[in-house]
Design an enzyme around this catalytic site. Structure first.
Site, PDB file in Angstrom:
ATOM      1  N   SER A   1      -0.081  29.921 -21.193  1.00  0.00           N
ATOM      2  CA  SER A   1       0.060  29.400 -22.560  1.00  0.00           C
ATOM      3  C   SER A   1      -1.161  28.577 -22.956  1.00  0.00           C
ATOM      4  CB  SER A   1       1.313  28.535 -22.665  1.00  0.00           C
ATOM      5  OG  SER A   1       1.232  27.442 -21.759  1.00  0.00           O
ATOM      6  N   HIS A   2      -1.918  28.095 -21.973  1.00  0.00           N
ATOM      7  CA  HIS A   2      -3.134  27.332 -22.247  1.00  0.00           C
ATOM      8  C   HIS A   2      -4.378  28.158 -21.930  1.00  0.00           C
ATOM      9  CE1 HIS A   2      -0.189  24.258 -22.481  1.00  0.00           C
ATOM     10  NE2 HIS A   2      -1.015  23.249 -22.463  1.00  0.00           N
TER      11      HIS A   2
ATOM     12  N   ARG B   1      -5.005  32.170 -26.139  1.00  0.00           N
ATOM     13  CA  ARG B   1      -5.262  31.375 -27.342  1.00  0.00           C
ATOM     14  C   ARG B   1      -6.557  31.787 -28.047  1.00  0.00           C
ATOM     15  NH1 ARG B   1      -2.791  26.150 -28.198  1.00  0.00           N
ATOM     16  NH2 ARG B   1      -1.158  25.769 -26.667  1.00  0.00           N
TER      17      ARG B   1
ATOM     18  N   HIS C   1      -7.122  21.665 -29.844  1.00  0.00           N
ATOM     19  CA  HIS C   1      -6.345  21.576 -28.601  1.00  0.00           C
ATOM     20  C   HIS C   1      -7.298  21.443 -27.414  1.00  0.00           C
ATOM     21  CE1 HIS C   1      -3.542  23.243 -25.459  1.00  0.00           C
ATOM     22  NE2 HIS C   1      -2.706  22.491 -26.133  1.00  0.00           N
TER      23      HIS C   1
ATOM     24  N   LEU D   1      -4.657  19.324 -19.080  1.00  0.00           N
ATOM     25  CA  LEU D   1      -5.234  18.003 -18.825  1.00  0.00           C
ATOM     26  C   LEU D   1      -5.867  17.919 -17.433  1.00  0.00           C
ATOM     27  CD1 LEU D   1      -2.302  15.855 -20.266  1.00  0.00           C
ATOM     28  CD2 LEU D   1      -4.231  16.906 -21.472  1.00  0.00           C
TER      29      LEU D   1
ATOM     30  N   ASP E   1       0.020  16.707 -14.383  1.00  0.00           N
ATOM     31  CA  ASP E   1      -0.252  17.267 -15.718  1.00  0.00           C
ATOM     32  C   ASP E   1       1.038  17.918 -16.160  1.00  0.00           C
ATOM     33  OD1 ASP E   1      -0.980  18.739 -17.941  1.00  0.00           O
ATOM     34  OD2 ASP E   1      -2.643  19.786 -16.989  1.00  0.00           O
TER      35      ASP E   1
ATOM     36  N   GLU F   1       6.850  30.042 -22.266  1.00  0.00           N
ATOM     37  CA  GLU F   1       7.788  30.487 -21.233  1.00  0.00           C
ATOM     38  C   GLU F   1       9.044  31.112 -21.844  1.00  0.00           C
ATOM     39  OE1 GLU F   1       8.572  30.318 -17.573  1.00  0.00           O
ATOM     40  OE2 GLU F   1       6.498  30.895 -17.944  1.00  0.00           O
TER      41      GLU F   1
ATOM     42  N   LYS G   1      15.923  10.028 -21.261  1.00  0.00           N
ATOM     43  CA  LYS G   1      14.700   9.381 -20.765  1.00  0.00           C
ATOM     44  C   LYS G   1      13.457  10.197 -21.124  1.00  0.00           C
ATOM     45  CE  LYS G   1      16.617   6.587 -17.028  1.00  0.00           C
ATOM     46  NZ  LYS G   1      16.307   5.926 -15.747  1.00  0.00           N
TER      47      LYS G   1
ATOM     48  N   PRO H   1       2.337  16.243  -6.696  1.00  0.00           N
ATOM     49  CA  PRO H   1       1.828  16.849  -7.930  1.00  0.00           C
ATOM     50  C   PRO H   1       0.349  17.216  -7.816  1.00  0.00           C
ATOM     51  CG  PRO H   1       3.267  15.021  -8.472  1.00  0.00           C
ATOM     52  CD  PRO H   1       3.126  15.025  -6.969  1.00  0.00           C
TER      53      PRO H   1
ATOM     54  N   ARG I   1       0.360  22.339  -5.632  1.00  0.00           N
ATOM     55  CA  ARG I   1       0.718  23.736  -5.869  1.00  0.00           C
ATOM     56  C   ARG I   1      -0.280  24.389  -6.826  1.00  0.00           C
ATOM     57  NH1 ARG I   1       6.827  25.191  -6.547  1.00  0.00           N
ATOM     58  NH2 ARG I   1       6.733  23.441  -7.983  1.00  0.00           N
TER      59      ARG I   1
END
Lengths: 348, 348
Positions: B50-51, B55, B123, B127, B180, B190, B232, B314, B317
């Site tokens: 998607s990034h 695009r 965009h 990140l 990120d 997705e 939250k 994080p 993977r």
């Protein structure tokens, strides 16, 4: 109704006075006692008793054990134009945090953003009161703080991560936006309260010793609290743990002590970031502010899911709870209040 | 296997060259084309299509429509000692973001913390690459950015909040900690991919038009994406939306445009915060850093829940996925790659 579940209502001013008297008798100067007791009573006023006067006996024991110095004043040092290193000198958390906020508020009109990293300081209590104070001065804020390891990693089963809350404050009218939330799915205090009531936990809040999800509070206490929101909440919790430890030179994971025990020096850390919106838009800040007010009202008026009375904005519910308790008194379990009164009478 | 699901593997270097050629032909100077194409290919390399290059057609259409200036260079202005106001002048997001990072990295050894607030910029993509770049220089980082409103408030049913990702980077060995993540439970891309495959969504990711939880991707597309982690995650998403809008003087909620459409100026904002750990602990930074390395290894070696092979940190993977794709090529749907090659041949 058993004695353990009997509640009584106590005026907030009376609760504050009790806290101040106990801490003053334990050696705290009047101003320190007022600041620390005020922070505890804010927890009770806002419906978070785990951050309330129930911590008072622990604080007194910590003072007696020599791991908390009630007279300590924090040492502040600007190590960068916008970076304040704060040594709490083993004193009360709220004393160090408020001193840091005073210094940040003085600096930020010049720097645009300023950060305080606090070490060797006690538990600062709920984040919301600090956020409100900063917002009242026209600034926004981000606050991160670490706690003892109570949360298991996503996919894990032992407690290795703090409950590591985040606070975000943004000035708005009629009231600021105030988010004050931990990255745990539930607090340890809530699990204990469920155990006392014989109630089951909601799904997904904790695991047992084998790492299986459990709704049994006794099994949860033998296991670990889950991060909120699965892998993402775990990632945030670890991210906050690392940032705070790195910036304040404090402990990580199971080396964090001193907010729940009565015999170890405090090794958690706090990071306060204050932001001046005028740095971005100068005099146009008023127009951005009014867009924020409108946006928050749009959220409050948003169409709801079936069975939901209204969409809430973070801070609104807690503000309502606080106003009710300020008016009607704070509900304390009778046994807790009796213990607090004995502490007050013993004059330490 | 239908044509739509046929995949082919493309070398990352070839993917980058295609992106650069298309953007250069559309009017981007070579350096800008390389930066923007590189950011897109990083999305594909890290398994977030998607990034990625999908695009690219949108970017070309935006350039043709005059809402994206491929030659624009950002205007940087220090409005406070540690506050950089960045006007992207309607140019590429990565061009503005990288210019801001250069300026922050130069300032932060003196200020300890420094912030860039970016407006009128496209965009910026994932990140993680920015965080890695900042960490490689020995700094930590927090990045917040806003997006079009795609997420419903907790208890609501209409999309009013951006997917508002947060990035946290902390230097560590052998690799930095890199978080990120968006504050949405799933990405729009997705959901579309599930619809194409005829697959159902996992529970709790989206609601239908009436606000009822749904696992049907078609109903989800007519409804809204859920925040991750309930109230939250919603609170965080709104908090980030407000902070970014306030600090960068950009839009809120449904007024955010310009990353998915082809005809509107970009009104989202980005906030980059760079932190110098040496401000806190000076030369002792090495000892804190080694504790961070040990803590991350403790997490990786943590006992797991039943059926879980290993606890992850994080960034781990995604780093593995990137290395595999760098070696074996990036999998693109054949139809997408054919479209991209037509774009390349048309020479705009």
């Amino acid at each position: 109704m058993t004695a353990a579940t009997t509640e009584l209502r106590v005026d907030a001013q009376r609760a504050r006075r009790l806290g101040e008297a106990v801490l003053h008798a334990a050696g705290a100067p009047a101003a320190h006692a007022a600041m620390q007791a005020g922070a505890l009573v804010e927890g009770d006023l806002r419906g978070r008793p785990s951050h309330g006067l129930q911590r008072l006996p622990t604080l007194v024991q910590r003072i007696r054990a020599g791991v908390l110095d009630p007279a300590a004043t924090a040492a502040l040092r600007w190590t960068g134009e916008a970076f304040l290193a704060v040594d709490g000198r083993d004193g009360f958390g709220p004393v160090a945090a408020n001193a840091a906020i005073d210094a940040l508020a003085e600096r930020v009109p010049r720097s645009g953003i300023a950060l305080a990293a606090i070490r060797r300081s006690g538990h600062i209590g709920m984040l919301a009161p600090y956020l409100e104070r900063i917002c009242a001065a026209g600034f926004a804020a981000i606050v991160l703080t670490t706690s003892e390891a109570l949360v298991h990693p996503a996919g894990g089963r032992t407690a290795l991560v703090g409950t590591n809350p985040i606070g975000i404050g943004v000035p708005a009218k009629p009231q600021p936006f105030v988010l004050d939330m931990s990255t745990a799915a539930i607090s340890a205090g809530e699990i204990i309260a469920h155990a006392h009531r014989g109630a089951t936990l909601p799904q997904g809040r904790a695991v047992d010793e084998a790492g299986r999800p459990t709704t049994d509070p006794e099994r949860a206490l033998a296991g670990a609290i889950s991060p909120f929101g699965g892998a993402k909440g775990y990632g945030l919790g670890v991210g906050f743990e690392l940032l705070v430890a790195l910036l304040s030179a404090t402990a990580l994971g199971r080396d964090v002590h001193g907010t729940l025990d009565v015999d170890q020096l405090a090794t958690k850390g706090d990071v306060l970031i204050v932001l001046d919106p005028r740095a971005s838009v100068g005099d146009a800040v008023a127009s951005v502010a009014s867009r924020i007010d409108d946006y928050l009202d749009e959220l409050r008026a948003a169409p709801t899911a079936p069975g939901v009375p209204a969409v809430l904005v973070p801070g609104d519910r807690m503000r309502g709870a606080r106003a009710r308790r300020q008016r009607d008194g704070i509900p304390y379990p009778a046994a807790l209040w009796a213990q607090l009164e004995r502490l007050e009478e013993s004059d330490v």
